[in-house]
Design an enzyme around this catalytic site. Structure first.
Site, PDB file in Angstrom:
ATOM      1  N   SER A 129     -42.218  -0.260 -20.239  1.00 60.96           N
ATOM      2  CA  SER A 129     -42.272  -1.163 -21.389  1.00 60.96           C
ATOM      3  C   SER A 129     -42.812  -2.496 -20.917  1.00 60.96           C
ATOM      4  O   SER A 129     -42.536  -2.921 -19.784  1.00 60.96           O
ATOM      5  CB  SER A 129     -40.874  -1.351 -21.996  1.00 60.96           C
ATOM      6  OG  SER A 129     -40.864  -2.420 -22.929  1.00 60.96           O
ATOM      7  N   MET A 131     -49.899  -4.475 -28.025  1.00 56.69           N
ATOM      8  CA  MET A 131     -49.625  -5.909 -28.092  1.00 56.69           C
ATOM      9  C   MET A 131     -49.905  -6.553 -26.730  1.00 56.69           C
ATOM     10  O   MET A 131     -49.400  -7.631 -26.431  1.00 56.69           O
ATOM     11  CB  MET A 131     -48.182  -6.174 -28.532  1.00 56.69           C
ATOM     12  CG  MET A 131     -47.899  -5.726 -29.957  1.00 56.69           C
ATOM     13  SD  MET A 131     -46.516  -6.578 -30.751  1.00 56.69           S
ATOM     14  CE  MET A 131     -45.171  -6.167 -29.643  1.00 56.69           C
ATOM     15  N   GLY A 132     -50.715  -5.887 -25.919  1.00 61.24           N
ATOM     16  CA  GLY A 132     -51.054  -6.441 -24.612  1.00 61.24           C
ATOM     17  C   GLY A 132     -49.945  -6.216 -23.600  1.00 61.24           C
ATOM     18  O   GLY A 132     -49.082  -5.365 -23.782  1.00 61.24           O
ATOM     19  N   LYS A 175     -41.933   6.652 -26.702  1.00 58.00           N
ATOM     20  CA  LYS A 175     -40.801   5.766 -26.425  1.00 58.00           C
ATOM     21  C   LYS A 175     -40.314   5.086 -27.699  1.00 58.00           C
ATOM     22  O   LYS A 175     -39.115   4.934 -27.927  1.00 58.00           O
ATOM     23  CB  LYS A 175     -41.175   4.710 -25.379  1.00 58.00           C
ATOM     24  CG  LYS A 175     -40.038   3.738 -25.070  1.00 58.00           C
ATOM     25  CD  LYS A 175     -40.464   2.694 -24.070  1.00 58.00           C
ATOM     26  CE  LYS A 175     -41.364   1.648 -24.688  1.00 58.00           C
ATOM     27  NZ  LYS A 175     -40.642   0.770 -25.650  1.00 58.00           N
ATOM     28  N   HIS A 226     -49.606   2.475 -21.417  1.00 55.11           N
ATOM     29  CA  HIS A 226     -50.778   2.208 -22.256  1.00 55.11           C
ATOM     30  C   HIS A 226     -52.016   2.904 -21.697  1.00 55.11           C
ATOM     31  O   HIS A 226     -52.823   3.478 -22.445  1.00 55.11           O
ATOM     32  CB  HIS A 226     -51.057   0.703 -22.329  1.00 55.11           C
ATOM     33  CG  HIS A 226     -49.985  -0.109 -22.986  1.00 55.11           C
ATOM     34  ND1 HIS A 226     -49.191  -0.985 -22.288  1.00 55.11           N
ATOM     35  CD2 HIS A 226     -49.573  -0.160 -24.276  1.00 55.11           C
ATOM     36  CE1 HIS A 226     -48.349  -1.571 -23.125  1.00 55.11           C
ATOM     37  NE2 HIS A 226     -48.545  -1.085 -24.336  1.00 55.11           N
ATOM     38  N   GLN A 275     -40.672   4.309 -34.653  1.00 54.47           N
ATOM     39  CA  GLN A 275     -41.956   3.727 -35.026  1.00 54.47           C
ATOM     40  C   GLN A 275     -43.017   4.806 -35.209  1.00 54.47           C
ATOM     41  O   GLN A 275     -43.836   4.725 -36.142  1.00 54.47           O
ATOM     42  CB  GLN A 275     -42.413   2.732 -33.958  1.00 54.47           C
ATOM     43  CG  GLN A 275     -43.816   2.175 -34.185  1.00 54.47           C
ATOM     44  CD  GLN A 275     -44.213   1.198 -33.110  1.00 54.47           C
ATOM     45  OE1 GLN A 275     -43.746   0.066 -33.090  1.00 54.47           O
ATOM     46  NE2 GLN A 275     -45.073   1.626 -32.186  1.00 54.47           N
TER      47      GLN A 275
END
Length: 288
Positions: free
Chosen positions: A188, A30-31, A153, A37, A157
């Site tokens: 995060s 989500m950027g 993390k 990432h 999900q």
């Protein structure tokens, strides 16, 4: 690096790569990218001959419009990071582009998160994992056969998206270790919203996970005792605890497991002011 503005263009690019016998590594985001990432991207590059990233802040997974509006955004920085770290293609999109068959005036039907969406996140963010499963289903169908990389993390999900991948037959989901600050705080995108004076208390999340790990290493197998070990640390902070829970990672349940555990995952969700933080740790291995 190729920057595409629609899922349709991305789908064609991925198909063209497969026609060239390339293997694709995919990192959905989500950027507001950070080292976590980039670690996923690095692994995708090492394990595939082509790699792509999506940047889409998915409104379907936000139960609070203010939370959606406050989510960090910095597209120019994200694109620069991806180009510098070997991404081949990045794509964006709108809800209308991801769901062209849905009238823009109508709501998008959500795909239920399923068994692995039960409990914990479901209680505190109702509908969140349904929204995740719905958009990830579309992302998987855009990219097609590939390896998709997710960070541990967001443990619950990862269970939901792995279940989705099994249901549709692709991609291969790779769950990668959580990347942390020196303090132990899990990286995060929301960390950028924390104030400097909150830094000490938010590290209590990691300390609580380590406390449960220490109890496990000393032979404790009762889930309630392990939960209390975390709670004791968290309650000595200004964090607002949503849950500090123990689950069997191989036999997910909405409610806490009972009796002697042979494997365990410790999971925490807490708020520091308006910032929600989650983290988790496997207890029955040697990795902190």
């Amino acid at each position: 690096m190729l920057h595409l503005s629609s899922p349709a263009e991305a789908k064609e690019w991925c198909a063209s790569q497969r026609r060239l016998n390339q293997t694709i590594g995919f990192v959905p985001t989500m950027g507001a990218l950070h080292r976590g990432h980039l670690s996923l991207l690095d692994r995708a590059r090492r394990e595939n001959t082509a790699c792509c990233v999506s940047i889409f802040i998915n409104p379907l997974q936000f139960e609070d419009g203010q939370d959606f509006d406050a989510y960090p955004r910095n597209l120019d920085t994200d694109l620069s990071l991806l180009a510098d770290n070997g991404c081949d293609m990045v794509f964006e999109g709108t809800l209308e582009q991801f769901f062209p068959e849905i009238d823009p005036k109508e709501s998008i039907p959500l795909i239920p998160a399923g068994h692995f969406g039960k409990g914990l996140e479901e209680e505190f963010r109702p509908g969140h994992l349904d929204g995740v499963r719905t958009i990830v289903d579309r992302l998987f169908k855009v990219v097609g056969e590939s390896k998709a990389y997710f960070g541990e993390k967001d443990f619950q999900q990862t269970l939901v998206v792995s279940d989705l991948a099994r249901a549709i037959g692709y991609p291969e989901v790779i769950v990668c270790p959580t990347v942390r600050e020196v303090s132990g705080l899990a990286l995060s995108s929301r960390n950028s919203l924390l104030k400097a004076e909150q830094a000490s208390d938010v590290t209590k999340i990691y300390q609580a996970l380590l406390a449960a790990k220490k109890f496990w290493q000393q032979g404790e197998r009762n889930p309630e005792t392990l939960r209390r070990a975390m709670n004791d640390i968290l309650e000595a902070s200004t964090l607002v605890i949503e849950y500090a829970a123990i689950r069997d990672p191989e036999n997910w349940s909405a409610s806490p497991p009972y009796g002697h555990l042979t494997q365990a995952q410790a999971l925490i969700a807490a708020r520091m002011g308006s910032v929600r933080l989650i983290d988790n740790m496997r207890l029955d291995n040697d990795t902190p």
